[in-house]
Scaffold this motif. Sequence first.
Motif, PDB file in Angstrom:
ATOM      1  N   PRO A  50      14.276 -22.124  24.457  1.00 48.41           N
ATOM      2  CA  PRO A  50      14.676 -23.015  23.367  1.00 48.41           C
ATOM      3  C   PRO A  50      16.188 -23.198  23.330  1.00 48.41           C
ATOM      4  O   PRO A  50      16.940 -22.252  23.547  1.00 48.41           O
ATOM      5  CB  PRO A  50      14.177 -22.308  22.111  1.00 48.41           C
ATOM      6  N   VAL A  51      16.621 -24.436  23.075  1.00 54.81           N
ATOM      7  CA  VAL A  51      18.043 -24.749  22.974  1.00 54.81           C
ATOM      8  C   VAL A  51      18.415 -25.033  21.523  1.00 54.81           C
ATOM      9  O   VAL A  51      19.373 -24.480  21.002  1.00 54.81           O
ATOM     10  CB  VAL A  51      18.417 -25.935  23.887  1.00 54.81           C
ATOM     11  N   ALA A  52      17.628 -25.909  20.861  1.00 47.00           N
ATOM     12  CA  ALA A  52      17.928 -26.264  19.470  1.00 47.00           C
ATOM     13  C   ALA A  52      16.703 -26.887  18.825  1.00 47.00           C
ATOM     14  O   ALA A  52      15.811 -27.389  19.509  1.00 47.00           O
ATOM     15  CB  ALA A  52      19.093 -27.242  19.405  1.00 47.00           C
ATOM     16  N   SER A  53      16.670 -26.855  17.497  1.00 50.17           N
ATOM     17  CA  SER A  53      15.647 -27.531  16.714  1.00 50.17           C
ATOM     18  C   SER A  53      16.334 -28.319  15.609  1.00 50.17           C
ATOM     19  O   SER A  53      17.297 -27.847  15.012  1.00 50.17           O
ATOM     20  CB  SER A  53      14.673 -26.535  16.080  1.00 50.17           C
ATOM     21  N   VAL A  54      15.820 -29.525  15.351  1.00 48.36           N
ATOM     22  CA  VAL A  54      16.384 -30.382  14.311  1.00 48.36           C
ATOM     23  C   VAL A  54      15.251 -30.792  13.375  1.00 48.36           C
ATOM     24  O   VAL A  54      14.225 -31.313  13.827  1.00 48.36           O
ATOM     25  CB  VAL A  54      17.041 -31.636  14.918  1.00 48.36           C
ATOM     26  N   LEU A  55      15.438 -30.549  12.081  1.00 44.54           N
ATOM     27  CA  LEU A  55      14.477 -30.948  11.066  1.00 44.54           C
ATOM     28  C   LEU A  55      14.983 -32.218  10.398  1.00 44.54           C
ATOM     29  O   LEU A  55      16.106 -32.245   9.882  1.00 44.54           O
ATOM     30  CB  LEU A  55      14.296 -29.840  10.021  1.00 44.54           C
ATOM     31  N   LEU A  56      14.161 -33.276  10.429  1.00 43.88           N
ATOM     32  CA  LEU A  56      14.548 -34.559   9.844  1.00 43.88           C
ATOM     33  C   LEU A  56      13.582 -34.924   8.721  1.00 43.88           C
ATOM     34  O   LEU A  56      12.373 -34.746   8.859  1.00 43.88           O
ATOM     35  CB  LEU A  56      14.495 -35.671  10.891  1.00 43.88           C
TER      36      LEU A  56
END
Length: 80
Positions: A50-56
Amino acid sequence: MKPIFCNTINLTHNKNKTEIVLNFSHLYTEHNFTAKEGQLTDVSGQVVEPVASVLLSREGALALARLMNRVIENWGEDVE
């Protein structure tokens, strides 16, 4: 080794369609070589770091979609 870039994006949303999560990962094949009876054998497997997670929110996802459509229109490509 911690990756510094992503080459895979996964998009998920909840059932109410109020939030979207973008997960950015680095997918690669790891090789483990073993020598047995004079032969070299490659035992490989895929690894996902995993590199990053973005919650929109819904509004944020729509804004991102509009922005991406404008960028693609500027490229001159027809997207269906």
